[in-house]
Design an enzyme around this catalytic site. Sequence first.
Site: not given
Ligand code: G6Q
Length: 557
Positions: A219, A367, A281-282, A518, A225, A398
């Site tokens: 996003k 989250e 994001g989620r 981050k 990462e 199990h």
């Molecule tokens: C989700 C969070 C988080 C995010 C990641 C990746 O709700 O905000 O999990 O999706 O940190 O972020 P970017 O899509 O900006 O790389």
Amino acid sequence: MPKSVSPAARIKAPKPLTALNAWKALKDHARQVSSLHLRDLFAADPKRAKRFTVETLGLYFDYSKNRITGKTVDLLLELARESELSSRIDAMFRGDKINVTEGRAVLHVALRAPRNARILVDDKNVVPEVHAVLDRMAAFCDRVRSGKWKGHTGKRIRNVINIGIGGSDLGPVMAYEALKAYSDRRMTFRFVSNVDGTDFAEAVLGLDPAETLFIISSKTFTTLETITNAKSARAWLVKGLGGNEKSVAKHFVAVSTNGPEVAKFGIDTRNMFGFWDWVGGRYSMDSAIGLATMLAIGPENFSEMLHGFHEMDRHFKTAPFERNLPVLLGMLGLWYTDFFGAQTVAVLPYEQYLKRFPAYLQQLTMESNGKHVTLAGKEVNYNTGAIYWGEPGTNGQHSFYQLIHQGTRLIPCDFIGFAKSLNPLGRHHDMLLANVFAQSEALAFGKTLEQVKAEGTPDWLAPHRVFEGNRPSNTILAEELTPNILGKLVALYEHAVFTQGVVWQINSFDQWGVELGKVLAQRIIPELESKQEPALNHDSSTNSLIRRYRKLKGRNQ
Ligand code: G6Q
């Protein structure tokens, strides 16, 4: 950055949750219910299963094996009403900026709204933009899937690697795994999230760069990462294709809200699929972040999935609370979190394809509702978001089910099962489903000392073989795992999370804890990498760890 005057301050401060009549009544009521056993509740009411089951939208939701009476449900729904859940639902669907700490609307429901819907953000209908992106995604997916889109050397794309993390990874991975049976099996899909180089190295192992497409999903397009992995991917590709930088054009696409950063990375923004700041994001697996999913299952199946999401959205918005699946699921979870001290919820899908569903829900739930202050910034004096975890059945039986059956903690469980297998194989499926029903039955009813003794168990062994029972669960049954049903299941949990967040008066849509992660490492990276011994200003433990790491790497003088 958030403005200095809190938008939360403009919100009419609600009555504190613990001062609400229904909350107070639930406190008293919980004391009575905690002494009741599910054995007695079932014995007293032969219609209990029917009374506490809702069947709608192809989902059969049996919540009768919960430690509840009719009064419990009445009071929980009363609490939802007193918390003004209906008007909060309306506010979300209307595009109000209910994510007050980030000043954003929360409109994942717009991502699956039909073409003719109208949803306004800042007076602009966003639905046409949503469908314009979906149409571009579909056209792109058709070209890749049919082989019309060629790689730099003229070969068709056979491998797709999604690079993203958190919300830009968990949804695509979960949906790919869940809908693998609907995917094009001639193509290979892999997902890279961890900055641990092993993740990338293993993902590209054995793949031909000439046939590989990378989707960089981020996003913000600034996540450490993802950008690190994307750079390694570019280096791997260019090296594999004879050092030609131009090869990037046919092998990299981006999913992002940040055009300038995408361009800076070297991806043509014509190969970028956008989304909007009102998609968290989620909550983004049904936006362009789902590009890998659409490439795997095709645009039609993807649109079936969106339809499933939308049907659940409509249900959440319109169904009376008594028959409203997300409201019931959310309020039942809240019952155990706040009135029984339960810390966790186990999600137990009896469907191998849903193996990543618990991990996906972990982010969605924890989250969103892992918050300790209200919208108005006040410390809460009740428990909020539970810990979600789980594994597909029967594997969990199990290992960790022992603690659920006989441990000292109360662990509400969500069992998820399907009547038909996508891979019918002899008696496998009946055996699988027999286990779902047997587990929830055993958890609820247990086995008394008398029953154990009647089986001839010696006195000394008997206590070990007693199951006290009275351990609650929901069971969600559907006919078959389809894209449509997956959409419904995800939306069910999304809205259950929202329901709880509203009652807890928290913001389910920010994630300052993630933001912290981050930035934290950024300071330490140069301290690990510097040639000179760095001056360290952390606590003594962190300083020692950094020094020890440098020594082990041979970086110390
Ligand atoms: C989700 C969070 C988080 C995010 C990641 C990746 O709700 O905000 O999990 O999706 O940190 O972020 P970017 O899509 O900006 O790389």
